[in-house]
Scaffold this motif. Structure first.
Motif, PDB file in Angstrom:
ATOM      1  N   ARG A  11      -5.060   0.245 -12.342  1.00  0.00           N
ATOM      2  CA  ARG A  11      -6.516  -0.036 -11.995  1.00  0.00           C
ATOM      3  C   ARG A  11      -6.885   1.411 -11.159  1.00  0.00           C
ATOM      4  NH1 ARG A  11     -10.129  -0.561  -8.163  1.00  0.00           N
ATOM      5  NH2 ARG A  11      -8.351  -0.777  -6.371  1.00  0.00           N
ATOM      6  N   ARG A  12      -6.152   1.613 -10.230  1.00  0.00           N
ATOM      7  CA  ARG A  12      -6.110   2.776  -9.463  1.00  0.00           C
ATOM      8  C   ARG A  12      -6.224   4.212 -10.389  1.00  0.00           C
ATOM      9  NH1 ARG A  12      -3.847   2.044  -3.340  1.00  0.00           N
ATOM     10  NH2 ARG A  12      -4.559   0.167  -2.914  1.00  0.00           N
ATOM     11  N   GLU A  13      -5.401   4.142 -11.159  1.00  0.00           N
ATOM     12  CA  GLU A  13      -5.107   5.294 -11.937  1.00  0.00           C
ATOM     13  C   GLU A  13      -5.871   5.512 -13.146  1.00  0.00           C
ATOM     14  OE1 GLU A  13      -1.031   6.872 -11.991  1.00  0.00           O
ATOM     15  OE2 GLU A  13      -0.710   5.916  -9.966  1.00  0.00           O
ATOM     16  N   LEU A  58       2.133   1.716  -3.430  1.00  0.00           N
ATOM     17  CA  LEU A  58       1.012   2.215  -4.443  1.00  0.00           C
ATOM     18  C   LEU A  58       0.836   3.686  -4.171  1.00  0.00           C
ATOM     19  CD1 LEU A  58      -1.444  -0.860  -4.177  1.00  0.00           C
ATOM     20  CD2 LEU A  58      -0.315   0.046  -6.238  1.00  0.00           C
ATOM     21  N   ASN A  59       1.210   4.118  -3.066  1.00  0.00           N
ATOM     22  CA  ASN A  59       0.932   5.711  -2.928  1.00  0.00           C
ATOM     23  C   ASN A  59       2.212   6.505  -3.019  1.00  0.00           C
ATOM     24  OD1 ASN A  59      -1.887   6.301  -1.903  1.00  0.00           O
ATOM     25  ND2 ASN A  59      -1.271   4.338  -1.021  1.00  0.00           N
ATOM     26  N   GLU A  62       0.831  -1.337  -0.114  1.00  0.00           N
ATOM     27  CA  GLU A  62      -0.101   0.161   0.132  1.00  0.00           C
ATOM     28  C   GLU A  62       0.893   1.149  -0.003  1.00  0.00           C
ATOM     29  OE1 GLU A  62      -3.385   2.158  -0.287  1.00  0.00           O
ATOM     30  OE2 GLU A  62      -3.258  -0.104  -0.351  1.00  0.00           O
ATOM     31  N   GLU A  97      -2.496  -3.262 -10.219  1.00  0.00           N
ATOM     32  CA  GLU A  97      -3.269  -2.507  -9.218  1.00  0.00           C
ATOM     33  C   GLU A  97      -3.032  -0.944  -9.529  1.00  0.00           C
ATOM     34  OE1 GLU A  97      -5.954  -1.444  -6.084  1.00  0.00           O
ATOM     35  OE2 GLU A  97      -5.689  -3.412  -7.515  1.00  0.00           O
ATOM     36  N   ARG A  98      -1.977  -0.633  -9.692  1.00  0.00           N
ATOM     37  CA  ARG A  98      -1.623   0.852  -9.865  1.00  0.00           C
ATOM     38  C   ARG A  98      -2.453   1.365 -11.154  1.00  0.00           C
ATOM     39  NH1 ARG A  98       3.192   3.839  -7.088  1.00  0.00           N
ATOM     40  NH2 ARG A  98       2.540   5.981  -7.749  1.00  0.00           N
TER      41      ARG A  98
END
Length: 301
Positions: free
Chosen positions: A101-103, A68-69, A65, A98-99
């Motif tokens: 997907r988030r962006e 990812l930030n 996490e 996942e990165r």
């Protein structure tokens, strides 16, 4: 006994060599004293490891996490140096999927899967139109006038609605040939030589053109991939598009994707234009606007 969840001993960065990675080659790094970039500070976990000589014992989910930030360049160029567990995590497809997907970086064709999610992420993040002033918002600025026949090039407000509502202006041609060009330096745009040669990313070009309904006109386009000496490696040069008078006027799009073009590409030369074929004084030739040149992730063109 205290349970070990992550690597307990810090691997000295001074004794570790960062292997070449797609995103390091695709993006310019802002390390201290390099290219005038501002110095970046390590993440809090790395700072702790510098002083204590150990990595804090945190669950893998927590470290993921944090990654990812953090800025992605810092994750790759610093995080993967710390220990074997962190390197494996940074190199994993799951982290970059996942990165993405988030962006909001999605494949246009969901049936395809990137071979390298990290490369896909960085190419998506860096993707942009490499042409300057493509919609005539700055007049003819940034364009080199190659031919300026008849009453010369002219910038006009758009009269025929364009599929892209953001387009407000067009470039209009006259009764003798009008062509203009831009030369894109890929290295100056942030794509390193080794990256271009090794990965040869897809290069997509797009151009919009339209005739006036009561006038005949011609449209020309040529796009070249050039080497360091500006010699052509590969070119896209379709046949001249001709329009007869009294046809329904509408916007047309010309597209092409360069793939597997070989090593050595350093520049992209974009040339387009046209003319009116009935030789009316004024600006009754082909109209062009919203031209694009993009470096794209494979399979996302």
């Amino acid at each position: 006994m205290r349970k070990r969840t992550m690597g307990a001993r810090h691997s000295s960065a001074s004794n570790t060599t960062l292997s070449s990675s797609p995103e390091r080659e695709a993006t310019r790094d802002a390390e201290p004293g390099k290219n005038g970039g501002e110095a970046t500070t390590p993440c809090p976990l790395m700072q702790a490891s510098m002083f204590a000589g150990e990595i804090p014992l945190l669950p893998r989910e927590v470290v993921e996490e944090i990654f990812l930030n953090l800025p992605p360049e810092q994750v790759v160029n610093r995080g993967r140096l710390v220990c074997r567990e962190w390197k494996e995590m940074v190199d994993s497809a799951a982290l970059w999927r996942e990165r993405c997907r988030r962006e909001g970086y999605h494949l246009r064709d969901s049936s395809k899967t990137p071979e390298d999610w990290r490369l896909f992420y960085f190419l998506c993040k860096k993707r942009r139109n490499l042409l300057k002033n493509p919609r005539a918002e700055g007049g003819l600025r940034e364009w080199k006038i190659v031919e300026n026949g008849g009453d010369k090039w002219k910038v006009e407000g758009i009269k025929l609605p364009h599929p892209n509502e953001a387009v407000k202006n067009i470039f209009a041609t006259s009764y003798h040939m009008c062509t203009k060009s831009q030369l894109i330096d890929l290295v100056k745009e942030g794509y390193t030589r080794s990256f271009l040669d090794q990965f040869q990313p897809d290069i997509k070009i797009s151009d919009w053109y339209a005739p006036l309904s009561s006038f005949g006109s011609e449209y020309h386009i040529r796009v070249e991939l050039l080497d360091q000496r500006k010699k052509c490696i590969k070119a896209f040069a379709p046949a001249t598009v001709s329009f007869q008078e009294w046809i329904d006027k509408k916007w047309h799009q010309m597209t092409h994707v360069f793939r597997n073009y070989g090593p050595g590409v350093r520049y992209i030369h974009f040339i387009h234009g046209g003319k009116d074929t009935l030789f009316w004084a004024g600006w009754y030739g082909i109209r062009v606007t919203d031209s694009q040149v993009e470096i794209c992730p494979y399979g996302d063109t």
